[in-house]
Design a protein around this motif. Structure first.
Motif, mmCIF file in Angstrom:
data_model
loop_
_atom_site.group_PDB
_atom_site.id
_atom_site.type_symbol
_atom_site.label_atom_id
_atom_site.label_comp_id
_atom_site.label_asym_id
_atom_site.label_seq_id
_atom_site.Cartn_x
_atom_site.Cartn_y
_atom_site.Cartn_z
ATOM 1 N N ASN A 47 -2.231 -10.457 7.941
ATOM 2 C CA ASN A 47 -3.165 -9.875 6.983
ATOM 3 C C ASN A 47 -2.727 -8.512 6.459
ATOM 4 O O ASN A 47 -2.862 -8.242 5.258
ATOM 5 N N LEU A 51 -2.263 -7.790 2.534
ATOM 6 C CA LEU A 51 -3.021 -6.741 1.846
ATOM 7 C C LEU A 51 -2.085 -5.795 1.096
ATOM 8 O O LEU A 51 -2.375 -5.381 -0.039
ATOM 9 N N GLU A 55 -2.228 -5.090 -2.928
ATOM 10 C CA GLU A 55 -2.425 -3.760 -3.489
ATOM 11 C C GLU A 55 -1.321 -3.419 -4.488
ATOM 12 O O GLU A 55 -1.566 -2.780 -5.520
ATOM 13 N N LYS A 71 -7.940 -10.200 -2.267
ATOM 14 C CA LYS A 71 -8.006 -8.987 -1.450
ATOM 15 C C LYS A 71 -9.327 -8.936 -0.681
ATOM 16 O O LYS A 71 -9.355 -8.564 0.507
ATOM 17 N N LEU A 75 -9.637 -8.693 3.338
ATOM 18 C CA LEU A 75 -10.419 -7.617 3.956
ATOM 19 C C LEU A 75 -11.549 -8.168 4.819
ATOM 20 O O LEU A 75 -11.896 -7.592 5.859
ATOM 21 N N HIS A 76 -12.117 -9.299 4.382
ATOM 22 C CA HIS A 76 -13.139 -9.950 5.214
ATOM 23 C C HIS A 76 -12.537 -10.378 6.551
ATOM 24 O O HIS A 76 -13.147 -10.166 7.611
ATOM 25 N N MET A 78 -10.124 -9.034 8.037
ATOM 26 C CA MET A 78 -9.789 -7.828 8.808
ATOM 27 C C MET A 78 -11.022 -7.056 9.249
ATOM 28 O O MET A 78 -10.920 -6.084 9.988
ATOM 29 N N ASN A 80 -13.101 -5.277 7.361
ATOM 30 C CA ASN A 80 -13.363 -4.051 6.605
ATOM 31 C C ASN A 80 -14.402 -4.341 5.537
ATOM 32 O O ASN A 80 -14.094 -4.678 4.393
ATOM 33 N N LYS A 81 -15.662 -4.230 5.901
ATOM 34 C CA LYS A 81 -16.752 -4.635 5.014
ATOM 35 C C LYS A 81 -16.845 -3.744 3.772
ATOM 36 O O LYS A 81 -17.120 -4.225 2.671
ATOM 37 N N LEU A 83 -14.529 -2.000 2.062
ATOM 38 C CA LEU A 83 -13.524 -2.299 1.045
ATOM 39 C C LEU A 83 -13.657 -3.728 0.524
ATOM 40 O O LEU A 83 -13.320 -4.006 -0.636
ATOM 41 N N GLU A 84 -14.142 -4.640 1.366
ATOM 42 C CA GLU A 84 -14.391 -6.009 0.913
ATOM 43 C C GLU A 84 -15.417 -6.004 -0.221
ATOM 44 O O GLU A 84 -15.240 -6.661 -1.255
#
Length: 648
Positions: A47, A51, A55, A71, A75-76, A78, A80-81, A83-84
């Motif tokens: 992941n 990512l 980017e 993306k 992010l989901h 990973m 990271n809510k 940035l998701e």
């Protein structure tokens, strides 16, 4: 194979072998190349690299909507809510109608962080779109209910002030899944020990083991490993102990004697020594996944979680009753039944309170705060369980809530959390809000001893609800020290009987109805007398109609215990003695007490005891055990006894 259930579009796009066959919303070859490199990294579950490529693609083409959606998916994965959510918002800003499910996915992301108002709006936006899938439509409708419930719950929070149990229990590792004896003197929990490579975050080993802490006054003593017999190099967890701490049921996986991947095992404690764990066996354990047991206070009812095919959902809660304990210590259980409270989704972490009438569990299939919420249900008079009730906010939040237990008194709950002040997952306690407390359960504990030698006696202890004529508990005292603990749920009237081979049984009566003083936990030792000539026993659970010798129905349980003793000791001859208080004339009391004693003899004769083994006598008020000043004392003087005449 795609790992995400959120962006089906990309499962199709990244599956094509040639970029020439793909159609994108942008023309930049460099951006497309980075996008496809991200897809390749994603296939290999890298992941961070995926990512990085995405980017780079978005630097080259900020309007690359497919890359924003991809993306968001990465992010989901990973976790990271924040940035998701930003990635979904960017995609919607480019083209609100490009991919209908982006609104559904964004609503899910808002729901997962507790942004209920925003989630509600996005679910409603999604439902207004044409050509949406039936499955996601149904999920959106369900989650709208969750959002509405959560908004209302947060506006009306329950009292919740969690307290960390402190460094004697909690450590730098994760602690969870607490279990507690009825007297709250012993706490067993699961600790996850992680070994990391020196100087890095790389985990070399993760080990789940059981730890135990004893309470001294109000303080928990430093926790130590439970037992080298139970803790192994493999993982053990999700344990539950009986009210007296003598039996422990737990989950273990991938053992040589397992029926499936994970099975339920049990171990027995004598003194401070735990036995070698035994697989509970069929019909509880199957080829499916069985775990998270919750054992009733007396060890006769078992609740557990399984994904066996005959259930209602993915994971369901099941119930089984103990049939018998075999001579080798193994147990036989009834065929498990599926609880009516189960949904089409998942029910987990059952906990049956000490009164065996109040069940706490976790569910993601019932209306709640969005993830796994804690619910309670209570057993009704017909034996069915009530409609589950959400325990409320902030006990429940947008996070997963599991593994809550409640003390016997019903006043305090224990649970683990990583969302409160602590080091990783810690165990906390909080006062249960009065509105959702279970009925209080008192307890009785002590040691069963020989009346002469004061040595421990291994005895059978029986607790019977005299109103329902139902056995509430049937346990044994510890073989090493004679210790026992039995729970006494409030609001009932009990027969309490203790018996052992070659001893006269002990009989007591507890009315846990309205007297709060009597409903408090009690500690006392029980001294059993060997069967010897001249020994006397008070039958505290023999009752008559007022000023009559008609035996009340609730007396039959006690008289059956006397019958069993006479059958087990065929040479035993006894005298039944009747006694009254000093109310009434001497002649009246002597006649009343004699007729009552005679009626007890008649009961035993009708059941098959030879009349020659029985005599009776009425003593009236001539042999009081205390004064007759108060009604309580007069009740003690009104009694039925039996005395050993001969046993040869």
């Amino acid at each position: 194979m795609c790992r995400s259930i959120f962006i089906l579009l990309f499962c199709l796009l990244i599956g094509f072998p040639s970029s020439a066959q793909k159609k994108y919303t942008i023309k930049s070859k460099r951006a497309i190349k980075n996008y496809e490199l991200a897809a390749e990294a994603y296939r290999y579950m890298d992941n961070p690299k995926a990512l990085s490529y995405l980017e780079e693609a978005l630097k080259q083409s900020p309007e690359f909507i497919e890359a924003w959606l991809f993306k968001a998916d990465v992010l989901h994965q990973m976790g990271n809510k924040k940035l998701e959510i930003e990635a979904y918002q960017k995609a919607i800003a480019i083209d609100v109608n490009y991919f209908a499910n982006v609104h559904f996915n964004l609503a899910n992301a808002y729901l997962s962080i507790g942004a209920y108002e925003k989630a509600l709006q996005k679910y409603e936006d999604f439902l207004e779109l044409p050509k949406i899938s039936g499955r996601n439509k149904n999920l959106a409708l369900k989650r709208i209910k969750n959002c509405q419930f959560a908004i209302q719950a947060m506006a009306n929070p329950v009292d919740f002030k969690p307290v960390n149990l402190g460094k004697s229990v909690n450590s730098s590792f994760d602690e969870y899944w607490p279990s507690l004896t009825a007297d709250e003197s012993l706490l067993v929990f699961t600790r996850l020990i992680s070994e990391k490579q020196q100087g890095t975050e790389v985990i070399l080993k993760r080990q789940e083991d059981f730890y135990v802490s004893h309470r001294n006054d109000s303080l928990w003593m430093p926790a130590r490993p439970l037992s080298a017999i139970i803790n192994t190099e493999n993982n053990e967890g999700a344990q539950s102990i009986t009210a007296d701490g003598k039996y422990m049921y737990f989950t273990a996986c991938d053992r040589s004697d397992s029926y499936g991947r994970c099975d339920i095992y049990y171990t027995v404690r004598e003194g401070d020594i735990w036995s070698e764990p035994i697989n509970v066996g069929r019909p509880i354990n199957t080829k499916a996944w069985e775990a998270q047991p919750s054992i009733s206070a007396d060890g006769r009812e078992l609740y557990f979680v399984s994904n066996r095919k005959s259930g209602k959902g993915n994971m369901d809660i099941w119930h089984s009753s103990l049939l018998e304990i075999l001579s080798d210590g193994r147990q036989r259980w009834t065929q498990p039944t599926n609880l009516m409270i189960n949904s089409a989704n998942n029910e987990m972490s059952p906990f049956i309170h000490a009164g065996n009438q109040y069940l706490v569990f976790s569910s993601d299939g019932l209306t709640g705060m969005g993830a796994y919420d804690l619910f309670k249900t209570e057993r009704q008079s017909d034996g069915n369980w009530s409609e589950p009730e959400n325990l409320g906010y902030p006990i429940n939040t947008y996070s997963d809530e599991m593994g809550l237990i409640i003390n016997a008194k019903g006043s305090k709950a224990f649970f683990s959390s990583d969302r409160l002040q602590g080091k990783g997952k810690d165990i906390f306690s909080f006062d249960m809000p009065i509105a959702i407390q279970p009925k209080s359960v008192s307890w009785l504990k002590g040691n069963v001893l020989d009346a002469k030698s004061k040595k421990p006696v291994t005895a059978s202890l029986l607790l019977i609800d005299l109103q329902a004529m139902d056995t509430i508990a049937h346990i044994s005292s510890d073989r090493k020290d004679g210790s026992y603990l039995v729970c006494l749920p409030a609001g009932k009237e009990y027969l309490f009987s203790v018996s052992a081979p070659n001893y006269l049984f002990y009989s007591d009566h507890f009315a846990m109805l309205n007297d709060q003083e009597k409903s408090k936990p009690q500690t006392f030792n029980i001294y059993l007398n060997r069967i010897e000539k001249g020994r006397e026993i008070v039958l505290r659970n023999v009752f008559f109609e007022i000023d009559s010798w008609e035996i009340l129905d609730k007396s039959k349980m006690e008289l059956n215990r006397l019958f069993d003793l006479l059958i087990a000791q065929p040479k035993l001859r006894i005298e039944i003695a009747g006694h009254t208080d000093n109310t009434g004339s001497e002649d009246h009391n002597r006649l009343l007490s004699a007729n009552r004693a005679k009626e007890v003899c008649n009961f035993l004769i009708m059941k098959g005891i030879n009349a020659e083994r029985l005599t009776f006598k009425g003593y009236g008020a001539s042999q009081p055990v205390t004064d007759n000043i108060s009604e309580e004392h007069r009740a003690l003087n009104r009694r039925t006894e039996f005395r050993v005449i001969d046993n040869e």
